[in-house]
Design a protein around this motif. Structure first.
Motif, PDB file in Angstrom:
ATOM      1  N   CYS A  64       0.835  -1.209   0.000  1.00 34.15           N
ATOM      2  CA  CYS A  64       0.000   0.000   0.000  1.00 34.15           C
ATOM      3  C   CYS A  64       0.865   1.252   0.000  1.00 34.15           C
ATOM      4  N   ARG A  65       0.324   2.335  -0.604  1.00 36.57           N
ATOM      5  CA  ARG A  65       1.045   3.606  -0.680  1.00 36.57           C
ATOM      6  C   ARG A  65       0.130   4.743  -0.262  1.00 36.57           C
ATOM      7  N   VAL A  66       0.697   5.683   0.490  1.00 35.85           N
ATOM      8  CA  VAL A  66      -0.042   6.869   0.919  1.00 35.85           C
ATOM      9  C   VAL A  66       0.436   8.062   0.099  1.00 35.85           C
ATOM     10  N   PHE A  67      -0.526   8.927  -0.289  1.00 39.93           N
ATOM     11  CA  PHE A  67      -0.219  10.114  -1.087  1.00 39.93           C
ATOM     12  C   PHE A  67      -0.831  11.343  -0.431  1.00 39.93           C
ATOM     13  N   ASN A  68      -0.146  12.479  -0.585  1.00 33.92           N
ATOM     14  CA  ASN A  68      -0.691  13.736  -0.067  1.00 33.92           C
ATOM     15  C   ASN A  68      -1.508  14.429  -1.152  1.00 33.92           C
ATOM     16  N   SER A  69      -1.839  15.685  -0.919  1.00 35.59           N
ATOM     17  CA  SER A  69      -2.721  16.424  -1.829  1.00 35.59           C
ATOM     18  C   SER A  69      -2.040  16.858  -3.124  1.00 35.59           C
ATOM     19  N   ASP A  70      -0.838  16.384  -3.378  1.00 33.10           N
ATOM     20  CA  ASP A  70      -0.192  16.651  -4.661  1.00 33.10           C
ATOM     21  C   ASP A  70      -0.609  15.654  -5.737  1.00 33.10           C
ATOM     22  N   LEU A  71      -1.297  14.577  -5.332  1.00 31.51           N
ATOM     23  CA  LEU A  71      -1.700  13.556  -6.302  1.00 31.51           C
ATOM     24  C   LEU A  71      -3.217  13.545  -6.458  1.00 31.51           C
ATOM     25  N   LEU A  86      -5.332  13.409   1.684  1.00 37.72           N
ATOM     26  CA  LEU A  86      -4.542  12.175   1.711  1.00 37.72           C
ATOM     27  C   LEU A  86      -5.337  11.070   1.049  1.00 37.72           C
ATOM     28  N   SER A  87      -4.634  10.167   0.395  1.00 32.67           N
ATOM     29  CA  SER A  87      -5.276   8.985  -0.177  1.00 32.67           C
ATOM     30  C   SER A  87      -4.326   7.807  -0.026  1.00 32.67           C
ATOM     31  N   VAL A  88      -4.913   6.626   0.093  1.00 33.21           N
ATOM     32  CA  VAL A  88      -4.128   5.397   0.193  1.00 33.21           C
ATOM     33  C   VAL A  88      -4.679   4.412  -0.819  1.00 33.21           C
ATOM     34  N   THR A  89      -3.766   3.780  -1.558  1.00 34.57           N
ATOM     35  CA  THR A  89      -4.154   2.718  -2.471  1.00 34.57           C
ATOM     36  C   THR A  89      -3.298   1.488  -2.206  1.00 34.57           C
ATOM     37  N   CYS A  90      -3.932   0.338  -2.323  1.00 37.77           N
ATOM     38  CA  CYS A  90      -3.242  -0.953  -2.217  1.00 37.77           C
ATOM     39  C   CYS A  90      -3.442  -1.736  -3.507  1.00 37.77           C
ATOM     40  N   ASP A  91      -3.961  -1.064  -4.520  1.00 40.74           N
ATOM     41  CA  ASP A  91      -4.355  -1.700  -5.775  1.00 40.74           C
ATOM     42  C   ASP A  91      -3.256  -1.536  -6.823  1.00 40.74           C
ATOM     43  N   GLU A  92      -2.819  -2.643  -7.391  1.00 36.73           N
ATOM     44  CA  GLU A  92      -1.757  -2.604  -8.399  1.00 36.73           C
ATOM     45  C   GLU A  92      -2.136  -1.804  -9.633  1.00 36.73           C
ATOM     46  N   ARG A  93      -3.423  -1.684  -9.927  1.00 33.90           N
ATOM     47  CA  ARG A  93      -3.860  -0.908 -11.092  1.00 33.90           C
ATOM     48  C   ARG A  93      -3.478   0.561 -10.960  1.00 33.90           C
ATOM     49  N   ASP A  94      -3.229   1.012  -9.731  1.00 27.86           N
ATOM     50  CA  ASP A  94      -2.866   2.410  -9.523  1.00 27.86           C
ATOM     51  C   ASP A  94      -1.385   2.697  -9.784  1.00 27.86           C
ATOM     52  N   GLN A  95      -0.656   1.717 -10.237  1.00 29.11           N
ATOM     53  CA  GLN A  95       0.747   1.930 -10.586  1.00 29.11           C
ATOM     54  C   GLN A  95       0.915   2.289 -12.059  1.00 29.11           C
ATOM     55  N   VAL A  96      -0.196   2.333 -12.794  1.00 28.43           N
ATOM     56  CA  VAL A  96      -0.151   2.557 -14.242  1.00 28.43           C
ATOM     57  C   VAL A  96       0.073   4.017 -14.608  1.00 28.43           C
ATOM     58  N   HIS A  97      -0.631   4.939 -13.963  1.00 31.50           N
ATOM     59  CA  HIS A  97      -0.575   6.344 -14.364  1.00 31.50           C
ATOM     60  C   HIS A  97       0.151   7.183 -13.316  1.00 31.50           C
ATOM     61  N   PRO A  98       1.144   7.961 -13.708  1.00 27.89           N
ATOM     62  CA  PRO A  98       1.923   8.732 -12.729  1.00 27.89           C
ATOM     63  C   PRO A  98       1.217   9.964 -12.153  1.00 27.89           C
ATOM     64  N   LEU A  99       0.146  10.434 -12.794  1.00 31.87           N
ATOM     65  CA  LEU A  99      -0.502  11.674 -12.350  1.00 31.87           C
ATOM     66  C   LEU A  99      -1.697  11.469 -11.426  1.00 31.87           C
ATOM     67  N   TYR A 100      -2.192  10.238 -11.312  1.00 31.35           N
ATOM     68  CA  TYR A 100      -3.374  10.018 -10.482  1.00 31.35           C
ATOM     69  C   TYR A 100      -3.514   8.552 -10.099  1.00 31.35           C
ATOM     70  N   ILE A 101      -4.384   8.322  -9.097  1.00 33.31           N
ATOM     71  CA  ILE A 101      -4.821   6.968  -8.755  1.00 33.31           C
ATOM     72  C   ILE A 101      -6.335   6.917  -8.948  1.00 33.31           C
ATOM     73  N   THR A 102      -6.866   5.710  -9.058  1.00 36.05           N
ATOM     74  CA  THR A 102      -8.304   5.540  -9.290  1.00 36.05           C
ATOM     75  C   THR A 102      -8.953   4.624  -8.263  1.00 36.05           C
ATOM     76  N   TYR A 103      -8.170   3.822  -7.560  1.00 33.75           N
ATOM     77  CA  TYR A 103      -8.728   2.784  -6.697  1.00 33.75           C
ATOM     78  C   TYR A 103      -8.304   2.938  -5.231  1.00 33.75           C
ATOM     79  N   PRO A 104      -8.488   4.118  -4.637  1.00 32.44           N
ATOM     80  CA  PRO A 104      -8.091   4.269  -3.233  1.00 32.44           C
ATOM     81  C   PRO A 104      -9.000   3.460  -2.300  1.00 32.44           C
TER      82      PRO A 104
END
Length: 195
Positions: A64-71, A86-104
């Motif tokens: 899992c990875r935690v991100f601040n308000s820059d993402l 803050l957002s946290v994702t543990c989903d491998e699909r969120d490693q695809v795009h460097p500018l955002y996550i979709t599955y927090p």
């Protein structure tokens, strides 16, 4: 924290990404419109850092990875993009795009008077459509108070409220923490109310 519309034109996600790259401040994209993000207070910043530090330490060594308000977070099945505190994702699909996550699985918003109604209302309405989201945490910056929307195993959203002396449980990442740790080094305005 959302402010007024920054532009009157409609943006596609691609146009938004290209345009925002050249802007001095961050903007959310909601239904094709961009909204400038406002700054925060000392309490807002301290609370964000406290929570991020607690979560980061807890997740060390996990996938899992935690991100601040820059993402950005892309609202699932939409072309909307937000900047949660803050957002946290543990989903491998969120490693695809460097500018955002979709599955927090976890989103935290530190409340301010200007954004509280939006964070509790429309923003949560958008976020909760994502089946990956388990905990949506709203943290007051004016008092020691945390409200959490938690999706249980049946898929129902429960509202849990925490105050001084409580242990806050983030089931999405298996973390239990004293609420006082969230508010470490935070000073609340104690000026007496005028009659």
């Amino acid at each position: 924290m959302v402010a007024a519309k920054a532009q009157q034109r409609y943006f596609t996600p691609e146009e938004y990404f290209a345009w925002e790259e050249h802007q001095p401040e961050k903007h959310e994209l909601i239904d094709g419109q961009v909204y400038a993000m406002t700054g925060g207070t000392q309490n807002h910043s301290a609370i964000k850092l406290n929570i991020a530090g607690l979560i980061k330490a807890h997740l060390r060594g996990s996938k899992c990875r935690v991100f601040n308000s820059d993402l950005k977070v892309n609202i699932l099945h939409t072309t909307n993009y937000t900047y949660p505190d803050l957002s946290v994702t543990c989903d491998e699909r969120d490693q695809v795009h460097p500018l955002y996550i979709t599955y927090p699985c976890l989103i935290v918003e530190v409340l301010s008077p200007n954004t509280e109604a939006y964070d509790r209302g429309k923003k949560f309405e958008r976020y909760r459509r994502n089946p990956n989201l388990i905990d949506y945490v709203l943290v007051s910056s004016d008092e020691m108070a945390i409200d959490m929307y938690h999706r249980n195993d049946a898929g129902d959203w429960l509202i849990l409220s925490y105050r001084g002396g409580d242990l806050v449980e983030l089931k999405s990442i298996g973390l239990r923490v004293a609420i006082e740790q969230v508010y470490e080094d935070v000073t609340f305005d104690t000026a007496p109310a005028e009659a």
